[in-house]
Motif scaffolding. Sequence first.
Motif, PDB file in Angstrom:
ATOM      1  N   GLY A 101      38.885  20.402  13.303  1.00 28.08           N
ATOM      2  CA  GLY A 101      39.731  19.509  13.620  1.00 28.08           C
ATOM      3  C   GLY A 101      40.459  18.750  12.177  1.00 28.08           C
ATOM      4  N   ASP A 102      41.273  18.009  12.429  1.00 29.17           N
ATOM      5  CA  ASP A 102      41.799  17.391  11.239  1.00 29.17           C
ATOM      6  C   ASP A 102      41.185  16.847  10.125  1.00 29.17           C
ATOM      7  N   ASP A 124      42.671  18.395  17.554  1.00 27.42           N
ATOM      8  CA  ASP A 124      43.455  17.464  16.492  1.00 27.42           C
ATOM      9  C   ASP A 124      44.882  18.285  16.169  1.00 27.42           C
ATOM     10  N   THR A 127      47.739  16.248  14.357  1.00 22.25           N
ATOM     11  CA  THR A 127      47.586  16.012  12.919  1.00 22.25           C
ATOM     12  C   THR A 127      47.661  17.148  12.067  1.00 22.25           C
TER      13      THR A 127
END
Length: 212
Positions: A101-102, A124, A127
């Motif tokens: 994810g981010d 995410d 982002t």
Amino acid sequence: MSELDGAQLRISAGWTRPAPELVAEFARFQVANLGDAMERLGICDSGISPIWAGAKFVGTALPILTTAGDNAAIIKAQEFIQPGDVVMVNGAGDLGRALIGDNLVQRFAARGAAGAVVDGCVRDRDTIENLGFPVFARGVTPAGPFKNGPGVIGEDVAIGGVVFHPGDIVCADSDGIIVIPPARAREVLDAVLAVVAREEALDAEVAAATFS
Ligand SMILES: O=C([O-])CC(=O)C(=O)O
Ligand SMILES: [Mg+2]
């Protein structure tokens, strides 16, 4: 105590990477044209696609094998990222949990990674798009990963039905992802020029209305 304590991780670091100048030469070609220059083979299946429109990269493979839904090996692999590396994850094609994810993406970017490909899911997405970091995956889910292992870093993995060796050249654009063995780089760069010339000739036929 690290969150990775107890995770069984096998690591084979120290592979050879092709020269960055050689890798950079691939950036001006479309993946479809590179594929046509390589017997139309070595292309990941269409289930793996960019998670945001316009994502693209060229780089060299840092292969990681995880078990479904677990990103311990990916967290550990950050230590081995060199500028221009692509984090290439065999996540068993699992659609149940996101493996990056981010948070991880920001760390990859800080180490100079060129992109990430996950044969599995990520999260995410918004982002990551705002960060502008190119990520390709089989899907997106908010479900987070476990961090127990096992996993393997720096050995050959299959991603999207294609084998990636550490240090292989990887190119990705809106159409998908291709692997180019460094030993074939020069030959493919020569062959793709002929493909591009043929594409331009086809375009010229349409412009001149001489096609049938
Ligand atoms: O929780 C995780 O390990 C994956 C994730 O969302 C991130 O990297 O931002
Ligand atoms: Mg996150």
